[in-house]
Design a protein around this motif. Structure first.
Motif, PDB file in Angstrom:
ATOM      1  N   THR A   1       0.854  -1.181   0.000  1.00 26.36           N
ATOM      2  CA  THR A   1       0.000   0.000   0.000  1.00 26.36           C
ATOM      3  C   THR A   1       0.888   1.227   0.000  1.00 26.36           C
ATOM      4  O   THR A   1       1.801   1.334   0.824  1.00 26.36           O
ATOM      5  CB  THR A   1      -0.920   0.047   1.225  1.00 26.36           C
ATOM      6  OG1 THR A   1      -1.785  -1.096   1.229  1.00 26.36           O
ATOM      7  CG2 THR A   1      -1.767   1.313   1.226  1.00 26.36           C
ATOM      8  N   ALA A   2       0.648   2.133  -0.926  1.00 28.93           N
ATOM      9  CA  ALA A   2       1.394   3.384  -0.984  1.00 28.93           C
ATOM     10  C   ALA A   2       0.494   4.524  -0.531  1.00 28.93           C
ATOM     11  O   ALA A   2      -0.642   4.647  -0.987  1.00 28.93           O
ATOM     12  CB  ALA A   2       1.892   3.639  -2.402  1.00 28.93           C
ATOM     13  N   ILE A   3       1.002   5.345   0.373  1.00 33.33           N
ATOM     14  CA  ILE A   3       0.290   6.534   0.835  1.00 33.33           C
ATOM     15  C   ILE A   3       1.114   7.737   0.387  1.00 33.33           C
ATOM     16  O   ILE A   3       2.279   7.878   0.746  1.00 33.33           O
ATOM     17  CB  ILE A   3       0.114   6.520   2.364  1.00 33.33           C
ATOM     18  CG1 ILE A   3      -0.708   5.287   2.773  1.00 33.33           C
ATOM     19  CG2 ILE A   3      -0.561   7.803   2.843  1.00 33.33           C
ATOM     20  CD1 ILE A   3      -0.783   5.072   4.270  1.00 33.33           C
ATOM     21  N   VAL A   4       0.492   8.595  -0.420  1.00 37.61           N
ATOM     22  CA  VAL A   4       1.240   9.611  -1.159  1.00 37.61           C
ATOM     23  C   VAL A   4       0.839  11.028  -0.732  1.00 37.61           C
ATOM     24  O   VAL A   4      -0.351  11.339  -0.638  1.00 37.61           O
ATOM     25  CB  VAL A   4       1.003   9.454  -2.676  1.00 37.61           C
ATOM     26  CG1 VAL A   4       1.945  10.358  -3.460  1.00 37.61           C
ATOM     27  CG2 VAL A   4       1.180   7.992  -3.104  1.00 37.61           C
ATOM     28  N   THR A   5       1.832  11.865  -0.498  1.00 32.76           N
ATOM     29  CA  THR A   5       1.559  13.261  -0.158  1.00 32.76           C
ATOM     30  C   THR A   5       0.862  13.981  -1.311  1.00 32.76           C
ATOM     31  O   THR A   5       1.099  13.670  -2.483  1.00 32.76           O
ATOM     32  CB  THR A   5       2.860  14.006   0.187  1.00 32.76           C
ATOM     33  OG1 THR A   5       2.548  15.357   0.541  1.00 32.76           O
ATOM     34  CG2 THR A   5       3.829  14.024  -0.975  1.00 32.76           C
ATOM     35  N   VAL A   6       0.032  14.943  -0.981  1.00 35.89           N
ATOM     36  CA  VAL A   6      -0.693  15.709  -2.009  1.00 35.89           C
ATOM     37  C   VAL A   6      -0.485  17.203  -1.791  1.00 35.89           C
ATOM     38  O   VAL A   6      -1.385  18.007  -2.041  1.00 35.89           O
ATOM     39  CB  VAL A   6      -2.198  15.351  -2.022  1.00 35.89           C
ATOM     40  CG1 VAL A   6      -2.413  13.966  -2.599  1.00 35.89           C
ATOM     41  CG2 VAL A   6      -2.804  15.454  -0.617  1.00 35.89           C
ATOM     42  N   ALA A   7       0.720  17.573  -1.352  1.00 33.36           N
ATOM     43  CA  ALA A   7       1.013  18.987  -1.096  1.00 33.36           C
ATOM     44  C   ALA A   7       1.606  19.689  -2.312  1.00 33.36           C
ATOM     45  O   ALA A   7       1.788  20.912  -2.292  1.00 33.36           O
ATOM     46  CB  ALA A   7       1.980  19.115   0.086  1.00 33.36           C
ATOM     47  N   ASP A   8       1.902  18.948  -3.375  1.00 32.44           N
ATOM     48  CA  ASP A   8       2.546  19.520  -4.558  1.00 32.44           C
ATOM     49  C   ASP A   8       1.683  20.626  -5.167  1.00 32.44           C
ATOM     50  O   ASP A   8       0.484  20.466  -5.345  1.00 32.44           O
ATOM     51  CB  ASP A   8       2.780  18.403  -5.587  1.00 32.44           C
ATOM     52  CG  ASP A   8       3.610  18.859  -6.771  1.00 32.44           C
ATOM     53  OD1 ASP A   8       4.149  19.984  -6.718  1.00 32.44           O
ATOM     54  OD2 ASP A   8       3.716  18.098  -7.742  1.00 32.44           O
ATOM     55  N   ASP A   9       2.324  21.741  -5.488  1.00 32.92           N
ATOM     56  CA  ASP A   9       1.579  22.845  -6.103  1.00 32.92           C
ATOM     57  C   ASP A   9       2.327  23.474  -7.278  1.00 32.92           C
ATOM     58  O   ASP A   9       2.004  24.569  -7.724  1.00 32.92           O
ATOM     59  CB  ASP A   9       1.251  23.935  -5.069  1.00 32.92           C
ATOM     60  CG  ASP A   9       2.510  24.569  -4.471  1.00 32.92           C
ATOM     61  OD1 ASP A   9       3.634  24.140  -4.822  1.00 32.92           O
ATOM     62  OD2 ASP A   9       2.371  25.496  -3.656  1.00 32.92           O
ATOM     63  N   GLY A  10       3.312  22.758  -7.810  1.00 32.90           N
ATOM     64  CA  GLY A  10       4.100  23.303  -8.907  1.00 32.90           C
ATOM     65  C   GLY A  10       3.887  22.548 -10.204  1.00 32.90           C
ATOM     66  O   GLY A  10       3.317  21.453 -10.223  1.00 32.90           O
ATOM     67  N   GLY A  11       4.358  23.126 -11.308  1.00 34.59           N
ATOM     68  CA  GLY A  11       4.331  22.456 -12.605  1.00 34.59           C
ATOM     69  C   GLY A  11       2.941  22.095 -13.080  1.00 34.59           C
ATOM     70  O   GLY A  11       1.938  22.751 -12.775  1.00 34.59           O
ATOM     71  N   SER A  12       2.886  20.973 -13.819  1.00 32.00           N
ATOM     72  CA  SER A  12       1.625  20.486 -14.372  1.00 32.00           C
ATOM     73  C   SER A  12       0.629  20.180 -13.262  1.00 32.00           C
ATOM     74  O   SER A  12      -0.557  20.529 -13.351  1.00 32.00           O
ATOM     75  CB  SER A  12       1.890  19.227 -15.211  1.00 32.00           C
ATOM     76  OG  SER A  12       0.689  18.574 -15.561  1.00 32.00           O
ATOM     77  N   SER A  13       1.101  19.535 -12.197  1.00 33.20           N
ATOM     78  CA  SER A  13       0.202  19.189 -11.082  1.00 33.20           C
ATOM     79  C   SER A  13      -0.432  20.425 -10.470  1.00 33.20           C
ATOM     80  O   SER A  13      -1.631  20.450 -10.166  1.00 33.20           O
ATOM     81  CB  SER A  13       0.971  18.416 -10.004  1.00 33.20           C
ATOM     82  OG  SER A  13       1.266  17.109 -10.426  1.00 33.20           O
ATOM     83  N   GLY A  14       0.378  21.466 -10.280  1.00 25.37           N
ATOM     84  CA  GLY A  14      -0.139  22.693  -9.691  1.00 25.37           C
ATOM     85  C   GLY A  14      -1.171  23.373 -10.566  1.00 25.37           C
ATOM     86  O   GLY A  14      -2.185  23.897 -10.079  1.00 25.37           O
ATOM     87  N   ARG A  15      -0.933  23.349 -11.877  1.00 22.21           N
ATOM     88  CA  ARG A  15      -1.886  23.962 -12.808  1.00 22.21           C
ATOM     89  C   ARG A  15      -3.223  23.226 -12.790  1.00 22.21           C
ATOM     90  O   ARG A  15      -4.299  23.856 -12.751  1.00 22.21           O
ATOM     91  CB  ARG A  15      -1.302  23.958 -14.218  1.00 22.21           C
ATOM     92  CG  ARG A  15      -0.160  24.938 -14.423  1.00 22.21           C
ATOM     93  CD  ARG A  15       0.619  24.623 -15.684  1.00 22.21           C
ATOM     94  NE  ARG A  15      -0.235  24.640 -16.874  1.00 22.21           N
ATOM     95  CZ  ARG A  15       0.159  24.166 -18.056  1.00 22.21           C
ATOM     96  NH1 ARG A  15       1.365  23.617 -18.201  1.00 22.21           N
ATOM     97  NH2 ARG A  15      -0.669  24.231 -19.100  1.00 22.21           N
ATOM     98  N   LEU A  16      -3.174  21.895 -12.805  1.00 23.11           N
ATOM     99  CA  LEU A  16      -4.404  21.103 -12.792  1.00 23.11           C
ATOM    100  C   LEU A  16      -5.117  21.236 -11.449  1.00 23.11           C
ATOM    101  O   LEU A  16      -6.352  21.276 -11.384  1.00 23.11           O
ATOM    102  CB  LEU A  16      -4.089  19.636 -13.085  1.00 23.11           C
ATOM    103  CG  LEU A  16      -3.591  19.362 -14.506  1.00 23.11           C
ATOM    104  CD1 LEU A  16      -3.062  17.934 -14.631  1.00 23.11           C
ATOM    105  CD2 LEU A  16      -4.706  19.594 -15.520  1.00 23.11           C
ATOM    106  N   ARG A  17      -4.343  21.296 -10.384  1.00 25.44           N
ATOM    107  CA  ARG A  17      -4.910  21.484  -9.039  1.00 25.44           C
ATOM    108  C   ARG A  17      -5.730  22.768  -8.982  1.00 25.44           C
ATOM    109  O   ARG A  17      -6.842  22.794  -8.445  1.00 25.44           O
ATOM    110  CB  ARG A  17      -3.764  21.514  -8.020  1.00 25.44           C
ATOM    111  CG  ARG A  17      -4.150  22.015  -6.645  1.00 25.44           C
ATOM    112  CD  ARG A  17      -2.956  21.965  -5.699  1.00 25.44           C
ATOM    113  NE  ARG A  17      -3.224  22.683  -4.470  1.00 25.44           N
ATOM    114  CZ  ARG A  17      -2.615  22.466  -3.315  1.00 25.44           C
ATOM    115  NH1 ARG A  17      -1.697  21.534  -3.231  1.00 25.44           N
ATOM    116  NH2 ARG A  17      -2.909  23.160  -2.245  1.00 25.44           N
TER     117      ARG A  17
END
Length: 332
Positions: free
Chosen positions: A31-47
């Protein structure tokens, strides 16, 4: 009885994916538990545009667990270099965004759909389904909000925290931690990939309450803007300020020299080898698993997937042997 240990890996960035790429070849329930604090790049734009969780780290984790990783990695990691609105986005991020829309906004359900499409070996959960903002207070009192901005400040981090209050975790993630046979933290950026997960109260408390051994995979090189000049002992001390002393009982470190050409390049950016004092770890009751865990295949220094997975498995096997000696499992 089928022997299949439950391993929970917690982190983010490229480090978590590196570990999982090696672990999936063993008979493990992952089981992988992944942080969701990223706010940069492609991820940040989609967020921002879709008011959703950042998909980048999740995408990397799902791909790393795929049975057809080589092919899927090329497809999912493909990044558009042209196109109005598409430039800079990876195809995998867009697919996760589409899946979230099709799942009526449920990011957890979208991850499950993507896992099925890619035939992933394991379960993947975001640490929380709520968008969060990572903040850092530096030694001069400056406060910066945003995960992508924190490493750019270049000052010593005094405190790291979430801007939001009462952040609730994904329930399945908590249950996985409580059921785990081994819990692994890292590898990855200490303050922006690992610690954000344990800033969520229930995740931190579940790790503290778990009877499973907790393994921390330390970085090979220091990270400017986060862990400048840190030893492995200082990495662990920083993590313990959030988890508490004695929660982490094993640390994985690199004990081999770094290729001079790579080292020179890193030192230009004010990064250096993470050293460690084994005696201090022993006095603190922390087991040290040291080996050559370096991979140079990406023009950067990364953890070797097979090497770190092998060391984690050494911990898993030691638990199995202990339970056999206690008569809780049949000897094989």
């Amino acid at each position: 009885m089928k022997w299949e240990r439950k391993v929970v890996a917690i982190g983010g960035g490229t480090g978590l994916s590196t570990l999982l790429r090696g672990l999936k070849h063993y008979p493990l329930d992952i089981t992988a538990i992944v942080t969701v604090a990223d706010d940069g790049g492609s991820s940040g734009r989609l967020r921002t545009e879709f008011n959703m969780l950042p998909p980048g780290d999740i995408r990397n984790v799902i791909v790393s667990l795929s049975k057809s990783e080589t092919l899927m990695d090329r497809i999912m990691q493909y990044r558009f270099e042209t196109g109005e609105g598409l430039h800079g986005h990876s195809l995998g991020n867009l697919m996760l965004t589409a899946a979230t829309q099709l799942c009526n906004g449920s990011f957890v359900e979208a991850i499950g759909v993507m896992g099925q499409l890619l035939n992933a070996e394991g379960k993947v959960y975001p640490a929380t389904e709520r968008t969060i903002t990572l903040c850092a207070e530096f030694e001069d009192g400056t406060i910066v909000k945003g995960e992508s901005l924190i490493p750019k400040v270049g000052k010593k981090i005094e405190r790291i925290f979430l801007d939001e209050q009462d952040v609730r975790p994904v329930p399945e993630a908590i249950q996985a931690i409580l059921d785990a046979d081994v819990i692994v933290l890292g590898p990855g950026s200490l303050y922006t990939s690992i610690i954000p997960n344990v800033l969520i109260d229930e995740i931190r408390e579940a790790i503290q309450q778990s009877l499973a051994p907790v393994v921390y995979i330390c970085n090979v090189m220091t990270q400017p803007g986060e862990t400048t000049a840190f030893t492995a002992n200082e990495h662990l001390a920083a993590l313990e300020r959030f988890l508490g002393q004695g929660v982490v009982d094993t640390i994985i470190v690199n004990n081999e020299s770094i290729d001079a050409s790579y080292l020179k390049k890193y030192q230009k950016d004010h990064a250096d080898i993470v050293t460690y004092n084994e005696k201090q770890f022993e006095l603190a009751g922390v087991e040290v698993l040291a080996d050559d865990i370096v991979d140079y295949n990406h023009h950067f220094i990364r953890h070797d997937s097979d090497a770190v997975a092998s060391l984690v498995m050494r911990k898993v096997l030691s638990i199995r042997r202990m339970r056999q000696l206690e008569g809780k499992e049949e000897l094989t």
